[in-house]
Design a protein around this motif. Sequence first.
Motif, PDB file in Angstrom:
ATOM      1  N   GLU A 101       0.830  -1.205   0.000  1.00 41.08           N
ATOM      2  CA  GLU A 101       0.000   0.000   0.000  1.00 41.08           C
ATOM      3  C   GLU A 101       0.868   1.261   0.000  1.00 41.08           C
ATOM      4  OE1 GLU A 101      -2.569  -0.328   3.329  1.00 41.08           O
ATOM      5  OE2 GLU A 101      -3.859  -1.852   2.427  1.00 41.08           O
ATOM      6  N   ALA A 104       2.291   1.865  -3.399  1.00 38.02           N
ATOM      7  CA  ALA A 104       1.263   2.291  -4.358  1.00 38.02           C
ATOM      8  C   ALA A 104       0.678   3.656  -4.012  1.00 38.02           C
ATOM      9  CB  ALA A 104       0.144   1.244  -4.414  1.00 38.02           C
ATOM     10  N   LEU A 105       1.253   4.321  -3.002  1.00 39.83           N
ATOM     11  CA  LEU A 105       0.726   5.616  -2.560  1.00 39.83           C
ATOM     12  C   LEU A 105       0.772   6.636  -3.700  1.00 39.83           C
ATOM     13  CD1 LEU A 105      -0.236   7.194  -0.009  1.00 39.83           C
ATOM     14  CD2 LEU A 105       2.159   7.896   0.285  1.00 39.83           C
ATOM     15  N   THR A 106      -0.378   7.193  -4.027  1.00 39.82           N
ATOM     16  CA  THR A 106      -0.435   8.189  -5.101  1.00 39.82           C
ATOM     17  C   THR A 106       0.107   9.516  -4.581  1.00 39.82           C
ATOM     18  OG1 THR A 106      -2.659   8.965  -4.537  1.00 39.82           O
ATOM     19  CG2 THR A 106      -2.495   7.074  -6.041  1.00 39.82           C
ATOM     20  N   ILE A 107       0.487  10.362  -5.504  1.00 44.56           N
ATOM     21  CA  ILE A 107       1.026  11.666  -5.130  1.00 44.56           C
ATOM     22  C   ILE A 107      -0.053  12.502  -4.451  1.00 44.56           C
ATOM     23  CG2 ILE A 107       0.521  12.827  -7.321  1.00 44.56           C
ATOM     24  CD1 ILE A 107       3.308  14.159  -7.010  1.00 44.56           C
ATOM     25  N   GLN A 108      -1.332  12.292  -4.854  1.00 41.86           N
ATOM     26  CA  GLN A 108      -2.435  13.027  -4.230  1.00 41.86           C
ATOM     27  C   GLN A 108      -2.612  12.598  -2.779  1.00 41.86           C
ATOM     28  OE1 GLN A 108      -2.631  11.592  -7.235  1.00 41.86           O
ATOM     29  NE2 GLN A 108      -2.807  13.385  -8.580  1.00 41.86           N
ATOM     30  N   ASP A 109      -2.593  11.270  -2.537  1.00 44.09           N
ATOM     31  CA  ASP A 109      -2.764  10.776  -1.173  1.00 44.09           C
ATOM     32  C   ASP A 109      -1.587  11.183  -0.283  1.00 44.09           C
ATOM     33  OD1 ASP A 109      -5.181   9.643  -1.773  1.00 44.09           O
ATOM     34  OD2 ASP A 109      -4.367   7.658  -2.194  1.00 44.09           O
ATOM     35  N   ARG A 258       7.163  15.018  -5.792  1.00 43.76           N
ATOM     36  CA  ARG A 258       7.430  13.622  -6.180  1.00 43.76           C
ATOM     37  C   ARG A 258       8.659  13.079  -5.451  1.00 43.76           C
ATOM     38  NH1 ARG A 258       5.135  15.245 -11.283  1.00 43.76           N
ATOM     39  NH2 ARG A 258       7.078  16.265 -11.910  1.00 43.76           N
ATOM     40  N   ARG A 261       7.731  12.367  -1.918  1.00 44.41           N
ATOM     41  CA  ARG A 261       6.921  11.142  -1.872  1.00 44.41           C
ATOM     42  C   ARG A 261       7.828   9.913  -1.973  1.00 44.41           C
ATOM     43  NH1 ARG A 261       5.558   8.215  -6.275  1.00 44.41           N
ATOM     44  NH2 ARG A 261       3.929   6.625  -6.052  1.00 44.41           N
TER      45      ARG A 261
END
Length: 309
Positions: A101, A104-109, A258, A261
């Motif tokens: 998880e 797979a963390l999106t940049i938005q999350d 990015r 992140r």
Amino acid sequence: MKKDLIFFASDGKGLTSTSANHIANMAKEMIRTLETELQGMVFYSTEVALIGNDNINTLSIGSDDSTVKATADKLFRIARAKSLIAWLREAIKAKERLIKETEALTIQDFAKSAGIEIPEAPKYSEPLTEDEYYASLSLQERNRYYELETLAAVLGKEIHPGGSFADARDNLARRMANPHDVKGDGRDTLIYSYRPTVSADVVESVYFDLQKLYREAQAKLNAIKYECEKAVREAGIRAQTEFTKATEAWNARMEDIRNRRAEYIRKKTKEYGDMKITIPYSLDGIYTEVSRLGKEGEDNQQSKEDQPS
């Protein structure tokens, strides 16, 4: 994600995923041994003898009282061992899930969790158009443009081929060069004579005056159009420059987010990977028993290896 943290020790003590998997496999072997013992229980002995012969041969001996009384204990051990396996397997899956998880963390999350505001991508603003430029002129300036446009059109139409004055001028020149036309034959012959009613010099003077007026009107009109084209061109360059600068700034900001992140994911996955699986208090006993079995197996194996061949 938070629900999965229950499987891990907060003090850093516990089992790695490898050790947990090993303990689960050992518990599985213990269960297999206990189930084999339970399946092998027989509550009677089997004897055989030939008719007429007093010799009795025992084929199998049934379970004794102590073995039967140990059934409940074995079942509880099996249940506890299965509970231990279930806990360890779920803990291993929880760790894998946490890592997956996180990766797979999106940049938005990520931005939301970190309290970072993702900037809106810049949009190219449409530059000034000709209509907008003329609409921005004052009443007098705009009316002057329309007047010049109309005057140039009217004058141009007259002095260019096909225009009334231009055609009349051409016809005068043609009649002055050929002042007579003869039509018909014999007694029906008609002679047409053409006599100028205005001076050719006057016509030429007016014609060139009109040309001058046309050029002056067109020059003034072109000056206004040039200012329009210049304003539109400069607005376009300005809009493109601003968009380019805004895009570069946006790209730099997004690259920074990015990178943050990526660093967060790297640290978090390592943190999850290093977490140790805790053993609930209720499973301490069975965990200790299984762990001891594993050590006994290793000791027996080492003892065999130490014996001379």
